[in-house]
Design a protein around this motif. Structure first.
Motif, PDB file in Angstrom:
ATOM      1  N   LEU A 313     -40.765 -48.262  51.596  1.00  0.00           N
ATOM      2  CA  LEU A 313     -41.612 -47.635  50.580  1.00  0.00           C
ATOM      3  C   LEU A 313     -42.137 -48.671  49.591  1.00  0.00           C
ATOM      4  O   LEU A 313     -43.279 -48.593  49.153  1.00  0.00           O
ATOM      5  CB  LEU A 313     -40.840 -46.530  49.860  1.00  0.00           C
ATOM      6  CG  LEU A 313     -40.534 -45.315  50.742  1.00  0.00           C
ATOM      7  CD1 LEU A 313     -39.626 -44.342  50.007  1.00  0.00           C
ATOM      8  CD2 LEU A 313     -41.805 -44.624  51.200  1.00  0.00           C
ATOM      9  N   ALA A 314     -41.299 -49.631  49.257  1.00  0.00           N
ATOM     10  CA  ALA A 314     -41.749 -50.688  48.340  1.00  0.00           C
ATOM     11  C   ALA A 314     -42.884 -51.471  48.997  1.00  0.00           C
ATOM     12  O   ALA A 314     -43.903 -51.762  48.374  1.00  0.00           O
ATOM     13  CB  ALA A 314     -40.587 -51.603  47.984  1.00  0.00           C
ATOM     14  N   GLY A 315     -42.700 -51.774  50.284  1.00  0.00           N
ATOM     15  CA  GLY A 315     -43.723 -52.517  51.016  1.00  0.00           C
ATOM     16  C   GLY A 315     -44.996 -51.703  51.183  1.00  0.00           C
ATOM     17  O   GLY A 315     -46.094 -52.239  51.227  1.00  0.00           O
ATOM     18  N   ALA A 316     -44.864 -50.376  51.230  1.00  0.00           N
ATOM     19  CA  ALA A 316     -46.017 -49.509  51.455  1.00  0.00           C
ATOM     20  C   ALA A 316     -46.724 -49.155  50.149  1.00  0.00           C
ATOM     21  O   ALA A 316     -47.491 -48.206  50.093  1.00  0.00           O
ATOM     22  CB  ALA A 316     -45.569 -48.239  52.179  1.00  0.00           C
ATOM     23  N   GLY A 317     -46.391 -49.878  49.099  1.00  0.00           N
ATOM     24  CA  GLY A 317     -47.141 -49.707  47.865  1.00  0.00           C
ATOM     25  C   GLY A 317     -46.612 -48.618  46.958  1.00  0.00           C
ATOM     26  O   GLY A 317     -47.332 -48.086  46.131  1.00  0.00           O
ATOM     27  N   ALA A 318     -45.335 -48.292  47.099  1.00  0.00           N
ATOM     28  CA  ALA A 318     -44.736 -47.325  46.192  1.00  0.00           C
ATOM     29  C   ALA A 318     -44.090 -48.049  45.029  1.00  0.00           C
ATOM     30  O   ALA A 318     -43.087 -47.609  44.481  1.00  0.00           O
ATOM     31  CB  ALA A 318     -43.717 -46.462  46.928  1.00  0.00           C
ATOM     32  N   GLY A 319     -44.681 -49.190  44.671  1.00  0.00           N
ATOM     33  CA  GLY A 319     -44.086 -50.059  43.656  1.00  0.00           C
ATOM     34  C   GLY A 319     -43.687 -49.333  42.390  1.00  0.00           C
ATOM     35  O   GLY A 319     -42.672 -49.645  41.790  1.00  0.00           O
ATOM     36  N   ALA A 320     -44.483 -48.341  42.005  1.00  0.00           N
ATOM     37  CA  ALA A 320     -44.174 -47.644  40.761  1.00  0.00           C
ATOM     38  C   ALA A 320     -42.848 -46.899  40.853  1.00  0.00           C
ATOM     39  O   ALA A 320     -42.229 -46.615  39.842  1.00  0.00           O
ATOM     40  CB  ALA A 320     -45.284 -46.650  40.440  1.00  0.00           C
ATOM     41  N   ASP A 321     -42.427 -46.570  42.065  1.00  0.00           N
ATOM     42  CA  ASP A 321     -41.217 -45.783  42.232  1.00  0.00           C
ATOM     43  C   ASP A 321     -39.994 -46.602  42.627  1.00  0.00           C
ATOM     44  O   ASP A 321     -38.905 -46.079  42.717  1.00  0.00           O
ATOM     45  CB  ASP A 321     -41.430 -44.694  43.293  1.00  0.00           C
ATOM     46  CG  ASP A 321     -42.288 -43.558  42.763  1.00  0.00           C
ATOM     47  OD1 ASP A 321     -42.170 -43.262  41.564  1.00  0.00           O
ATOM     48  OD2 ASP A 321     -43.070 -43.010  43.548  1.00  0.00           O
ATOM     49  N   THR A 322     -40.189 -47.863  42.926  1.00  0.00           N
ATOM     50  CA  THR A 322     -39.042 -48.662  43.328  1.00  0.00           C
ATOM     51  C   THR A 322     -38.905 -49.851  42.412  1.00  0.00           C
ATOM     52  O   THR A 322     -39.889 -50.392  41.924  1.00  0.00           O
ATOM     53  CB  THR A 322     -39.195 -49.188  44.771  1.00  0.00           C
ATOM     54  OG1 THR A 322     -40.478 -49.779  44.898  1.00  0.00           O
ATOM     55  CG2 THR A 322     -39.030 -48.088  45.786  1.00  0.00           C
ATOM     56  N   LYS A 323     -37.702 -50.247  42.190  1.00  0.00           N
ATOM     57  CA  LYS A 323     -37.439 -51.436  41.384  1.00  0.00           C
ATOM     58  C   LYS A 323     -37.978 -52.658  42.103  1.00  0.00           C
ATOM     59  O   LYS A 323     -37.999 -52.707  43.335  1.00  0.00           O
ATOM     60  CB  LYS A 323     -35.932 -51.605  41.195  1.00  0.00           C
ATOM     61  CG  LYS A 323     -35.388 -50.794  40.045  1.00  0.00           C
ATOM     62  CD  LYS A 323     -33.917 -51.117  39.874  1.00  0.00           C
ATOM     63  CE  LYS A 323     -33.187 -49.905  39.297  1.00  0.00           C
ATOM     64  NZ  LYS A 323     -31.800 -49.870  39.697  1.00  0.00           N
ATOM     65  N   ALA A 324     -38.373 -53.647  41.347  1.00  0.00           N
ATOM     66  CA  ALA A 324     -38.873 -54.881  41.954  1.00  0.00           C
ATOM     67  C   ALA A 324     -37.790 -55.543  42.797  1.00  0.00           C
ATOM     68  O   ALA A 324     -36.607 -55.287  42.612  1.00  0.00           O
ATOM     69  CB  ALA A 324     -39.328 -55.836  40.863  1.00  0.00           C
ATOM     70  N   GLY A 325     -38.224 -56.358  43.711  1.00  0.00           N
ATOM     71  CA  GLY A 325     -37.251 -57.158  44.448  1.00  0.00           C
ATOM     72  C   GLY A 325     -36.772 -56.512  45.725  1.00  0.00           C
ATOM     73  O   GLY A 325     -35.912 -57.038  46.410  1.00  0.00           O
ATOM     74  N   THR A 326     -37.331 -55.352  46.081  1.00  0.00           N
ATOM     75  CA  THR A 326     -36.919 -54.729  47.339  1.00  0.00           C
ATOM     76  C   THR A 326     -38.117 -54.631  48.264  1.00  0.00           C
ATOM     77  O   THR A 326     -38.232 -53.718  49.065  1.00  0.00           O
ATOM     78  CB  THR A 326     -36.343 -53.317  47.094  1.00  0.00           C
ATOM     79  OG1 THR A 326     -37.257 -52.609  46.261  1.00  0.00           O
ATOM     80  CG2 THR A 326     -34.992 -53.383  46.433  1.00  0.00           C
ATOM     81  N   GLY A 327     -39.004 -55.578  48.169  1.00  0.00           N
ATOM     82  CA  GLY A 327     -40.281 -55.472  48.870  1.00  0.00           C
ATOM     83  C   GLY A 327     -40.256 -55.762  50.362  1.00  0.00           C
ATOM     84  O   GLY A 327     -41.226 -55.508  51.053  1.00  0.00           O
ATOM     85  N   ALA A 328     -39.169 -56.280  50.882  1.00  0.00           N
ATOM     86  CA  ALA A 328     -39.175 -56.665  52.298  1.00  0.00           C
ATOM     87  C   ALA A 328     -39.163 -55.436  53.198  1.00  0.00           C
ATOM     88  O   ALA A 328     -38.435 -54.491  52.961  1.00  0.00           O
ATOM     89  CB  ALA A 328     -37.962 -57.518  52.600  1.00  0.00           C
ATOM     90  N   ASP A 329     -39.993 -55.448  54.226  1.00  0.00           N
ATOM     91  CA  ASP A 329     -39.907 -54.389  55.231  1.00  0.00           C
ATOM     92  C   ASP A 329     -39.058 -54.954  56.364  1.00  0.00           C
ATOM     93  O   ASP A 329     -39.322 -56.038  56.857  1.00  0.00           O
ATOM     94  CB  ASP A 329     -41.304 -54.018  55.733  1.00  0.00           C
ATOM     95  CG  ASP A 329     -41.278 -52.691  56.491  1.00  0.00           C
ATOM     96  OD1 ASP A 329     -40.260 -52.417  57.156  1.00  0.00           O
ATOM     97  OD2 ASP A 329     -42.266 -51.946  56.407  1.00  0.00           O
ATOM     98  N   PHE A 330     -38.042 -54.204  56.752  1.00  0.00           N
ATOM     99  CA  PHE A 330     -37.093 -54.790  57.691  1.00  0.00           C
ATOM    100  C   PHE A 330     -37.597 -54.810  59.121  1.00  0.00           C
ATOM    101  O   PHE A 330     -36.911 -55.237  60.018  1.00  0.00           O
ATOM    102  CB  PHE A 330     -35.749 -54.070  57.607  1.00  0.00           C
ATOM    103  CG  PHE A 330     -35.098 -54.265  56.285  1.00  0.00           C
ATOM    104  CD1 PHE A 330     -34.761 -55.535  55.855  1.00  0.00           C
ATOM    105  CD2 PHE A 330     -34.867 -53.200  55.445  1.00  0.00           C
ATOM    106  CE1 PHE A 330     -34.185 -55.721  54.619  1.00  0.00           C
ATOM    107  CE2 PHE A 330     -34.284 -53.385  54.208  1.00  0.00           C
ATOM    108  CZ  PHE A 330     -33.938 -54.646  53.789  1.00  0.00           C
ATOM    109  N   GLY A 331     -38.821 -54.337  59.315  1.00  0.00           N
ATOM    110  CA  GLY A 331     -39.442 -54.440  60.629  1.00  0.00           C
ATOM    111  C   GLY A 331     -38.541 -53.921  61.725  1.00  0.00           C
ATOM    112  O   GLY A 331     -37.798 -52.977  61.542  1.00  0.00           O
ATOM    113  N   ALA A 332     -38.602 -54.516  62.871  1.00  0.00           N
ATOM    114  CA  ALA A 332     -37.797 -54.045  63.991  1.00  0.00           C
ATOM    115  C   ALA A 332     -36.430 -54.724  63.986  1.00  0.00           C
ATOM    116  O   ALA A 332     -35.692 -54.643  64.942  1.00  0.00           O
ATOM    117  CB  ALA A 332     -38.508 -54.329  65.299  1.00  0.00           C
TER     118      ALA A 332
END
Ligand SMILES: Cc1cc2nc3c(=O)[nH]c(=O)nc-3n(C[C@H](O)[C@H](O)[C@H](O)COP(=O)(O)OP(=O)(O)OC[C@H]3O[C@@H](n4cnc5c(N)ncnc54)[C@H](O)[C@@H]3O)c2cc1C
Ligand code: SF4
Lengths: 419, 62
Positions: A313-332
């Motif tokens: 969600l952080a990676g998908a632009g839900a930045g307003a709802d998630t704390k900074a620093g969790t931006g990595a998408d764990f992919g496959a």
């Protein structure tokens, strides 16, 4: 308003998922949907202290972390359908909930026997209501009890009921020993002996063919022609995953909800499954996807799934709802930060005055079981090996046995996933 | 952070010891002991310990 993360199933796994979403940095709305009328409660005492009458229902209530005080709870409300493309969940009352992400936590229900006969007097044990009804039925002095199924719940109920002073307690199972699958022959034999010494009887290698009685059960018919007299029957013959509400989405719902190694469902980054309903690949051992019905799994799966969702969600632009620093998408999982989900299975079972405590996957190593500590008849620890390697340990006995088994935990934890 | 264990509930599962060995341990007699005022840096581990206790015997007061 932004759509919430919707958690369907408001028991241990649902609660832990909500808490772990907060811990992973999700600050947006969370809605929990649960069809039981109660807030989340702890099931293990239902076959033990609560059934015995030594624990109150209030003591079963799970204490939510303060971080989920602002979550919305829709209790007594069943989800009847989900549309994973439109991102909606339909509720039994006609409402439709849109979601940002979906957590599937709907657990299991008891499987029922389908053989002919009356249904009054036949019980299952999964919910608080089930336990209350069973307790009331057992309050009749001199009740004769037949437990069908010598798994964990069946063995625990037999132990509790025999201590309550039932006139007799018999456990029926088609297998030759109680808990043979998870314990293997030597320990299962020892378990049987301990139960018998405390007054529990067994009818093993036997199938139930029907129930005697007109308006209510008076006996249980077996395939050897015998009828066991019974006032109360407890059916503990396994469980069925609650996945009907997910039909129509092209998911693999063969036995629970199939997930990938990060607990994601149907190749979707915004849908995860947690707890008893999740069928995840057993990466620590053979990679085969299984549901694992241990109390520790809701917490373990919730922690992993919450991190995966929050990162997405952080990676998908839900930045307003998630704390900074969790931006990595764990992919496959390739090059991702989070290792695939590979918990060390752990369970306990309290029966009579002893405990079974297991670490790892003993069922995979029953062909090579060795006593690691103590001796049968007393506190004992058995190690289970596959290809010479320790894959599980089980303690049977008291505190000393459990402590001795725990000493192998680090060894089991070190074994790396086989993929 | 204050940690309280209700010893009338605790049944020596030891899950808290696995989750937060810095805070919980068994003494030589096999009885659970714990730090009552662990450093706040350990709060994640202590919360995890409270989660994994099957008896919900562990309470955290901030
Ligand atoms: C009697 C008993 C004793 C146990 N003892 C032990 C033990 O000693 N040791 C051990 O390790 N484990 C034990 N367990 C297992 C452990 O309790 C489970 O693994 C755990 O409860 C699983 O939690 P869960 O949240 O995944 O599923 P559940 O607790 O089954 O929760 C799922 C919730 O979702 C709800 N739901 C289902 N469908 C819908 C829907 N369509 N819409 C909305 N809500 C829905 C259900 O009503 C339920 O409240 C025991 C279980 C039982 C029943
Ligand atoms: S996990 Fe709970 S029951 Fe087990 S030792 Fe710790 S406090 Fe006691």
């Amino acid at each position: 308003m932004r759509a919430p993360i919707v958690v369907v199933g408001a028991s241990l796994a649902g609660l832990r998922a909500a808490e772990q979403l907060r811990a992973a940095g999700w600050e947006g709305p969370i809605t929990l949907v649960g069809d039981e009328p109660h807030p989340p409660y702890n099931r293990p005492p239902l076959s033990k202290a609560f059934l015995a009458g030594t624990a109150s229902s209030a003591s079963l209530t799970l204490r939510p972390r303060p971080s989920v005080a602002d979550a919305t709870w829709l209790l007594g409300t069943r989800a009847v359908r989900a549309d994973l493309d439109r991102r909606t969940v339909d509720l039994v009352d006609g409402r439709t909930l849109p979601y940002r992400a979906l957590v599937i936590a709907t657990g299991t229900r008891p499987r029922r026997l389908t053989c002919p006969g009356p249904s009054v007097g036949r019980h299952t044990l999964r919910t608080l209501g089930d336990a209350r009804r069973l307790r009331a039925a057992l309050a009749e002095p001199g009740a004769r009890v037949v437990v069908v199924g010598a798994g964990f719940i069946g063995c625990e109920v037999a132990a509790t009921v025999s201590a309550l002073g039932a006139a007799d307690v018999t456990v029926v199972d088609p297998l030759p020993l109680p808990l043979l699958g998870p314990l293997g022959e030597s320990l299962a034999t020892e378990l049987r002996v301990r139960h018998e010494r405390r007054g529990v009887r067994f009818a093993l290698g036997r199938h139930v063919t029907g129930f005697a009685g007109r308006d209510r059960v008076t006996g249980v018919r077996l395939d050897d022609g015998r009828t066991l007299a019974a006032d109360v029957v407890v059916e503990s013959v396994g469980s069925l995953a609650n996945t009907e509400w997910l039909a129509g989405n092209g998911l693999d719902l063969t036995d629970g909800v199939l997930t990938d190694a990060h607990l994601r469902v149907g190749g979707r980054p915004d849908v995860v499954a947690v707890g008893d309903v999740a069928r995840f690949p057993g990466l620590r051992y053979d990679g085969v996807p299984r549901r694992v019905e241990h109390w520790s799994i809701p917490t373990d799966t919730a922690k992993h799934a919450a991190r995966v969702l929050t990162a997405h969600l952080a990676g998908a632009g839900a930045g307003a709802d998630t704390k900074a620093g969790t931006g990595a998408d764990f992919g496959a999982g390739v090059g991702g930060e989070l290792a695939p989900f590979a918990p060390l299975p752990t369970f306990w079972s309290d029966q009579h005055d002893f405990r079974l405590q297991s670490f790892g996957a003993p069922a995979l190593g029953t062909a090579d079981a060795r006593v690691l500590y103590g001796e049968p008849g007393a506190d004992v620890v058995v190690g289970y090996h596959r290809e010479g390697r320790l894959v599980g340990v089980v303690a049977l006995g008291g505190r000393a046995a459990v402590a001795a088994a725990a000493r192998h935990r680090a060894d089991l934890l070190q074994q790396s996933p086989t993929t | 952070m204050k940690v309280v264990v209700d010893m009338s509930k605790c049944q020596d599962h030891g899950q808290c010891v696995f989750a937060a060995p810095e805070v919980f341990r068994f003494d030589d007699a096999g009885r659970l002991t714990h730090l009552s005022n662990p450093d706040d840096a350990l709060s994640d581990a202590v919360e995890e310990a409270a989660d994994v206790c099957p008896l919900q015997a562990i309470r955290i007061e901030h």
